[in-house]
Design a protein around this motif. Sequence first.
Motif, PDB file in Angstrom:
ATOM      1  N   ASN A  66       0.840  -1.210   0.000  1.00 30.12           N
ATOM      2  CA  ASN A  66       0.000   0.000   0.000  1.00 30.12           C
ATOM      3  C   ASN A  66       0.871   1.254   0.000  1.00 30.12           C
ATOM      4  OD1 ASN A  66      -2.761  -1.294   0.793  1.00 30.12           O
ATOM      5  ND2 ASN A  66      -1.388  -2.024   2.412  1.00 30.12           N
TER       6      ASN A  66
ATOM      7  N   TYR B 297      -3.017   8.021   7.569  1.00 37.21           N
ATOM      8  CA  TYR B 297      -2.826   6.574   7.723  1.00 37.21           C
ATOM      9  C   TYR B 297      -4.010   5.958   8.486  1.00 37.21           C
ATOM     10  CZ  TYR B 297      -0.957   2.121   9.407  1.00 37.21           C
ATOM     11  OH  TYR B 297      -0.785   0.791   9.707  1.00 37.21           O
TER      12      TYR B 297
ATOM     13  N   ASN C 256      -6.711   3.127   7.376  1.00 37.35           N
ATOM     14  CA  ASN C 256      -7.006   1.924   8.169  1.00 37.35           C
ATOM     15  C   ASN C 256      -8.502   1.682   8.334  1.00 37.35           C
ATOM     16  OD1 ASN C 256      -4.556   0.639   8.799  1.00 37.35           O
ATOM     17  ND2 ASN C 256      -4.051   2.248  10.271  1.00 37.35           N
TER      18      ASN C 256
ATOM     19  N   ARG D 161      -9.772   0.337   4.872  1.00 41.35           N
ATOM     20  CA  ARG D 161      -9.290  -1.024   4.647  1.00 41.35           C
ATOM     21  C   ARG D 161     -10.054  -2.014   5.519  1.00 41.35           C
ATOM     22  NH1 ARG D 161      -2.977  -2.561   5.568  1.00 41.35           N
ATOM     23  NH2 ARG D 161      -3.322  -1.348   7.464  1.00 41.35           N
TER      24      ARG D 161
ATOM     25  N   ALA E  79       1.634  -7.240   4.747  1.00 35.43           N
ATOM     26  CA  ALA E  79       1.453  -5.957   4.056  1.00 35.43           C
ATOM     27  C   ALA E  79       2.554  -4.973   4.415  1.00 35.43           C
ATOM     28  CB  ALA E  79       0.097  -5.352   4.417  1.00 35.43           C
ATOM     29  N   CYS E  80       2.536  -3.869   3.695  1.00 36.89           N
ATOM     30  CA  CYS E  80       3.278  -2.683   4.099  1.00 36.89           C
ATOM     31  C   CYS E  80       2.405  -1.495   3.724  1.00 36.89           C
ATOM     32  CB  CYS E  80       4.638  -2.599   3.405  1.00 36.89           C
ATOM     33  SG  CYS E  80       4.514  -2.578   1.604  1.00 36.89           S
ATOM     34  N   ALA E  81       2.611  -0.376   4.386  1.00 33.66           N
ATOM     35  CA  ALA E  81       1.865   0.850   4.064  1.00 33.66           C
ATOM     36  C   ALA E  81       2.828   2.014   4.230  1.00 33.66           C
ATOM     37  CB  ALA E  81       0.659   1.011   4.979  1.00 33.66           C
TER      38      ALA E  81
ATOM     39  N   TYR F 183      -3.795  -3.761  17.928  1.00 31.35           N
ATOM     40  CA  TYR F 183      -3.263  -2.517  18.497  1.00 31.35           C
ATOM     41  C   TYR F 183      -4.371  -1.805  19.270  1.00 31.35           C
ATOM     42  CZ  TYR F 183       1.080  -2.263  15.621  1.00 31.35           C
ATOM     43  OH  TYR F 183       2.311  -2.469  15.033  1.00 31.35           O
TER      44      TYR F 183
ATOM     45  N   PRO G  72      -4.826  -1.605  12.102  1.00 30.36           N
ATOM     46  CA  PRO G  72      -4.373  -1.992  10.757  1.00 30.36           C
ATOM     47  C   PRO G  72      -4.687  -3.470  10.520  1.00 30.36           C
ATOM     48  CG  PRO G  72      -2.543  -1.126  12.110  1.00 30.36           C
ATOM     49  CD  PRO G  72      -3.701  -1.335  13.019  1.00 30.36           C
TER      50      PRO G  72
ATOM     51  N   PHE H 274      -3.280  -6.403   8.969  1.00 34.89           N
ATOM     52  CA  PHE H 274      -2.199  -7.175   8.344  1.00 34.89           C
ATOM     53  C   PHE H 274      -1.587  -8.115   9.365  1.00 34.89           C
ATOM     54  CE2 PHE H 274       1.788  -5.300   9.991  1.00 34.89           C
ATOM     55  CZ  PHE H 274       1.358  -4.088  10.500  1.00 34.89           C
TER      56      PHE H 274
ATOM     57  N   ARG I  42       2.137 -10.216  10.445  1.00 29.12           N
ATOM     58  CA  ARG I  42       3.566  -9.879  10.412  1.00 29.12           C
ATOM     59  C   ARG I  42       4.290 -10.561   9.261  1.00 29.12           C
ATOM     60  NH1 ARG I  42       3.669  -5.198  13.004  1.00 29.12           N
ATOM     61  NH2 ARG I  42       2.691  -5.345  15.051  1.00 29.12           N
TER      62      ARG I  42
ATOM     63  N   GLY J 195       6.229  -5.076   6.301  1.00 30.29           N
ATOM     64  CA  GLY J 195       6.989  -3.946   6.809  1.00 30.29           C
ATOM     65  C   GLY J 195       7.156  -4.107   8.313  1.00 30.29           C
TER      66      GLY J 195
ATOM     67  N   ILE K  86       9.132  -1.369  16.825  1.00 32.03           N
ATOM     68  CA  ILE K  86       7.979  -1.427  17.722  1.00 32.03           C
ATOM     69  C   ILE K  86       8.132  -2.669  18.582  1.00 32.03           C
ATOM     70  CG2 ILE K  86       5.478  -1.742  17.856  1.00 32.03           C
ATOM     71  CD1 ILE K  86       5.280  -0.222  15.157  1.00 32.03           C
TER      72      ILE K  86
ATOM     73  N   CYS L  64       4.504   4.841   8.628  1.00 35.67           N
ATOM     74  CA  CYS L  64       3.130   5.190   9.011  1.00 35.67           C
ATOM     75  C   CYS L  64       2.996   5.767  10.413  1.00 35.67           C
ATOM     76  CB  CYS L  64       2.222   3.986   8.821  1.00 35.67           C
ATOM     77  SG  CYS L  64       2.692   2.649   9.890  1.00 35.67           S
TER      78      CYS L  64
ATOM     79  N   GLU M 182      11.677   1.305   8.087  1.00 34.64           N
ATOM     80  CA  GLU M 182      10.890   0.078   8.094  1.00 34.64           C
ATOM     81  C   GLU M 182      11.560  -0.909   7.139  1.00 34.64           C
ATOM     82  OE1 GLU M 182       6.558   0.516   8.196  1.00 34.64           O
ATOM     83  OE2 GLU M 182       6.489  -0.735   6.403  1.00 34.64           O
TER      84      GLU M 182
HETATM   85  C1  3EB Z   1       3.769  -1.476  12.356  1.00 30.35           C
HETATM   86  O1  3EB Z   1       4.326  -2.517  12.692  1.00 30.35           O
HETATM   87  C2  3EB Z   1       4.520  -0.603  11.393  1.00 30.35           C
HETATM   88  O2  3EB Z   1      -0.728  -0.802   7.801  1.00 30.35           O
HETATM   89  O3  3EB Z   1      -0.329  -2.341   6.322  1.00 30.35           O
HETATM   90  C3  3EB Z   1       3.927  -2.176   8.892  1.00 30.35           C
HETATM   91  C4  3EB Z   1       3.415  -3.052   7.936  1.00 30.35           C
HETATM   92  C5  3EB Z   1       3.170  -1.109   9.295  1.00 30.35           C
HETATM   93  C6  3EB Z   1       2.138  -2.861   7.396  1.00 30.35           C
HETATM   94  C7  3EB Z   1       0.015  -1.629   7.272  1.00 30.35           C
HETATM   95  C8  3EB Z   1       1.893  -0.918   8.752  1.00 30.35           C
HETATM   96  C9  3EB Z   1       1.381  -1.793   7.806  1.00 30.35           C
HETATM   97  O4  3EB Z   1       2.675  -1.115  12.791  1.00 30.35           O
HETATM   98  C10 3EB Z   1       3.695  -0.121  10.285  1.00 30.35           C
END
Ligand code: 3EB
Length: 327
Positions: free
Chosen positions: A126, A141, A145, A148, A166-168, A201, A210, A212, A214, A230, A234, A314, A321
């Motif tokens: 993304n 962002y 979210n 999505r 994913a990644c954003a 989260y 979000p 996704f 890992r 991504g 964290i 993000c 990242e």
């Molecule tokens: C995180 O870990 C960092 O919103 O799709 C990493 C991978 C992150 C994907 C997404 C966001 C996303 O929250 C940010």
Amino acid sequence: MPLADLPDAVAGGADRVLGGARLGQASPGLAPGWPVQAIAAPLLGKPDDSLQEIWRCDAACAAGESEGIRWRRAGNLLYGVIELAEADFSPTPVVSALQAASAEAYRRIFRLLDAQRLPNLWRVWNYLAGINQEVDGLERYRQFNIGRQDAFLEFRRGATGNVPAACALGVAEGPLSIAFMAGDTPAVPVENPRQVSAYNYPAEYGPRSPTFSRAALVYLPGQEILFISGTASIVGHRTVHPDDVVGQCRESLANVAAVVAEANRLARTTAYGLDELSYRVYVRQAEDFPLVRETLAGLIGDTVEIVYVQADICRHDLLLEIEAMAS
Ligand code: 3EB
């Protein structure tokens, strides 16, 4: 289906390219016939500021364009790219144009995948403009979210557990751009024991979590693919090492290592090593690039394939990242 350089790909037959991405800001020249995600973000450490990445497959691909998505399909695997201009969506007092565009993009992806009977979304890339900008009281962002997650729920896919890698990332300008890989078999989602799952989260990071995982492990006949999302600095759900790019580098890579360890526990055959992955690293501030490169070289060696891209992460306090892949 390895990643290959462009000349190799064309030599191998352009109909055997599933799709790809174009990174950097150099002008593209002729557009290839396959779906390409144009990521208009500067490359770091590559003076010509231009890179084409492609997915090659063993047999000729089927191609199509539907739902405004350019896609190609090789057997039971599909890669697609959708770009939506936010200007085409009218905001309402409660739904921003970006939220509406995000929901619509994912709805179209899910409709295409249902029509193709390849319902399992494995990996999503993304990109959106101004990801950290606050508009009408909510960071963009976080608006993304909401849209999505709405689409995942609307299509009864659930927004926890079995969700794609994913990644954003944020880019300077341009449409909402989403590329995706999907197939007939479900991916095995992988989480990181050092981190709260992103879909869990707490609300301090936005009204909707979000959507996704890992990482995602995909089993194809005779091949496994590991997509690592991504990954940033964290721990739990909190950013650690704010304003410390070396600290963020080490922590991000520790998170990648933890995800790889989880993946190795779940993988059927392959055991992945950190030095066997191919990486894309997003760096917020171009001036941090030399230090990031030096730090990562010290941790994983300097023979590993790493593409460096300047992009916004993000969370405003994240400086980099790391995403990775093995196939
Ligand atoms: C995180 O870990 C960092 O919103 O799709 C990493 C991978 C992150 C994907 C997404 C966001 C996303 O929250 C940010």
